[in-house]
Design an enzyme around this catalytic site. Structure first.
Site, short mmCIF file in Angstrom:
data_model
loop_
_atom_site.label_atom_id
_atom_site.label_comp_id
_atom_site.label_asym_id
_atom_site.label_seq_id
_atom_site.Cartn_x
_atom_site.Cartn_y
_atom_site.Cartn_z
CE LYS A 29 -2.69 0.83 3.79
NZ LYS A 29 -2.42 2.19 4.29
NE ARG A 134 -5.45 8.44 10.69
CZ ARG A 134 -4.87 7.60 9.87
NH1 ARG A 134 -5.57 7.03 8.90
NH2 ARG A 134 -3.60 7.30 10.01
CD GLN A 182 0.51 8.51 7.00
OE1 GLN A 182 -0.07 9.42 7.58
NE2 GLN A 182 -0.05 7.34 6.80
CG ASP A 339 0.74 0.29 9.33
OD1 ASP A 339 0.21 1.15 10.05
OD2 ASP A 339 1.25 0.55 8.22
CE LYS A 366 -0.42 4.77 12.66
NZ LYS A 366 0.25 5.50 11.57
NE ARG A 412 -2.55 -1.57 8.68
CZ ARG A 412 -2.21 -2.00 7.46
NH1 ARG A 412 -2.24 -3.27 7.16
NH2 ARG A 412 -1.82 -1.13 6.54
C1 S3P Z 1 2.53 4.94 6.11
C2 S3P Z 1 3.10 5.33 7.28
C3 S3P Z 1 2.56 4.96 8.60
C4 S3P Z 1 1.58 3.80 8.50
C5 S3P Z 1 0.63 3.93 7.35
C6 S3P Z 1 1.36 4.05 6.04
C7 S3P Z 1 3.14 5.39 4.85
O1 S3P Z 1 1.89 6.07 9.13
O2 S3P Z 1 0.87 3.67 9.71
O3 S3P Z 1 -0.23 2.82 7.28
O4 S3P Z 1 2.82 4.84 3.79
O5 S3P Z 1 3.95 6.33 4.91
P1 S3P Z 1 2.68 7.18 9.99
O6 S3P Z 1 3.81 7.61 9.18
O7 S3P Z 1 1.74 8.31 10.23
O8 S3P Z 1 3.05 6.46 11.26
#
Ligand code: S3P
Length: 452
Positions: A29, A134, A182, A339, A366, A412
């Site tokens: 993903k 969020r 992120q 995750d 989350k 999840r």
């Molecule tokens: C992700 C980063 C994670 C993860 C999310 C996907 C990404 O979030 O929990 O499912 O693709 O960069 P955070 O960076 O906010 O922890």
């Protein structure tokens, strides 16, 4: 515009006499989102093979199309999709006619905010009820200091998020407050439109797919220190102004999806499951390593060539019924397996001893409050779980007994409780089960195939 719930009807799961086979896995993903976004930034035609076809990645495809890239689904099989993206390039993207709908996807919202910060027009990012709860202050602060104007509901803390971008941003040197790929990715993507060198520092190295993919598109991204192991302080820098070349990317199978079957195979008394072509990027594989530390019988075979231009390493796995031992995980471990904590909690219910997971507060931010959700659901199934602040303690092994579980419309949690149902006595019901399609559209099909 957005459906309030992603979930849909409940599912009843009966215990499985045995588990055998090779579940099909969705494309990663995180990598699928990034491939679509970078295809939009690169002028020309990009190909993305085997992207996950969950609702989150579809949301990013919709946003990229609304900004002016043409996005074609050239092949799909109900789980994965091949995309062909033709883009006018970053300077040819245009203001969307409406709100950009991220649906349930925090990754779409935060990564696209980073891109939109460097595009001189007005955008609104919104999503479903979960997404609207969020936090966005974590991206507003750095992107504002780069010169973009961002506003959000509740004193700039919650979506919808308005972004009024500028085509020329300021480079920053920023230390993230919580480990978040992120946030890091949003800043690096904005950094492409900044004058000078942008630096992001993180206390724990989070997933580095953005950095790898940018490098593979010709952007010079440096990591300090250079060695690639996860879980330690790290800084990333890139020079603004670079142009991305189009992609020809193959997406590896998602290790976060694979984790459900690795746990299913380890906790079921009669199981042998094989998983092929799983991404084992060092910043993503922590949950697999924790399971091995717990005593899971997992065989790993490296697949020769790394996957795609971004060079993501791959492996095949076989997991067999195992005797698990408890494990202690601290805040850096939580960040590295952010995750997979829900499914690791299920593994802990079947492990001998007391598992402690400390400093898991980010799980509350989350798709749902996953600390409350996992504790309530596993307790309903008879597990011994206690929560104190942001710490979780699970004592095992405990035989699980089928019960009604509440997924809080979180993919999840839905998949975790469904896997629990494979070993629980009696019937386990999983409410709003279709939320699994946020990341794993064929999850329940695979589950039924494995017990057949
Ligand atoms: C992700 C980063 C994670 C993860 C999310 C996907 C990404 O979030 O929990 O499912 O693709 O960069 P955070 O960076 O906010 O922890």
């Amino acid at each position: 515009m957005t459906e309030p719930l992603t979930g849909g009807q409940s599912r009843s799961i009966l215990p499985a006499a045995h588990l055998r086979g090779e579940p099909r896995l969705p494309g990663d993903k995180s990598i699928s989102h990034r491939a679509l976004i970078m295809a939009a930034l690169a002028e020309g035609r990009s190909l993305i093979g085997g992207a996950g076809d969950g609702r989150d990645v579809q949301a990013t495809a919709g946003i990229v199309a609304a900004l002016g890239a043409s996005v074609d689904r050239v092949r799909e099989d109900g789980l994965n999709v091949d995309y062909r993206v033709a883009s006018p390039g970053v300077d040819g993207l245009h203001e969307a006619d409406g709100v950009l709908d991220c649906r349930n996807s925090g990754t779409s919202l935060r990564l696209c905010a980073g891109v939109l910060a460097g595009l001189a027009f007005f955008s609104v990012l919104d999503g479903d009820a979960s997404l609207r709860s969020r936090p966005v202050a974590r991206i507003i602060e750095p992107l504002r200091s780069m010169g973009a104007d961002l506003r959000a509901r509740r004193s700039d803390s919650l979506p919808p998020l308005v972004v009024i971008g500028r085509s020329q941003l300021r480079a920053i040197d920023f230390a993230t407050r919580v480990p978040s790929a992120q946030v890091k990715s949003a800043i690096l993507l904005a950094g492409l439109r900044a004058q000078g060198r942008t630096t992001v520092r993180e206390a724990v190295a989070t997933r580095d797919h953005t950095e790898r993919m940018l490098r593979s598109r010709g952007v010079e991204v440096r990591r300090v220190p250079e060695d690639e192991s996860g879980g330690r302080p790290v800084a990333w820098t890139l020079e603004g102004g670079a142009r991305l070349s189009p992609l020809d990317e193959r997406v590896p199978a998602d290790p976060s999806a694979a984790a459900f079957w690795l746990v299913a195979g380890a906790i079921h008394p009669d199981a042998a499951l094989t998983l092929r072509g799983v991404g084992v990027n060092p910043t993503r594989r922590a949950a697999i390593d924790f399971l091995v530390r717990m005593g899971a019988r997992i065989e790993e075979t490296a697949v020769g060539e790394p996957c795609g231009d971004a060079g993501e390493p791959l492996a095949d796995f076989t997991v067999r019924s195992s005797e698990l031992e408890a494990i202690d995980l601290g805040p850096a471990d939580v960040a590295a397996a952010i995750d997979e904590i829900p499914i690791l909690c299920l593994a802990a219910t079947q492990a001998r001893g007391k598992t402690t997971i400390r400093g898991a507060g980010e799980l509350r931010n989350k798709e749902s409050d996953r600390i409350e959700g996992i504790a309530t659901g596993l307790t309903a199934l008879g597990a011994r779980v206690s929560v104190s602040g942001d710490d979780i303690t699970i004592s095992g092994p405990t035989p699980l007994v089928g019960a009604a579980t509440e997924t809080l419309d979180d993919h999840r949690l839905a998949m975790t409780f469904a896997v629990a149902g494979l070993i629980a006595r009696g019937t386990t019901t999983v409410d709003l089960a279709q939320s699994a399609a946020v990341s794993y559209p064929s999850f329940f099909l695979e589950l039924e195939r494995l017990r057949a």
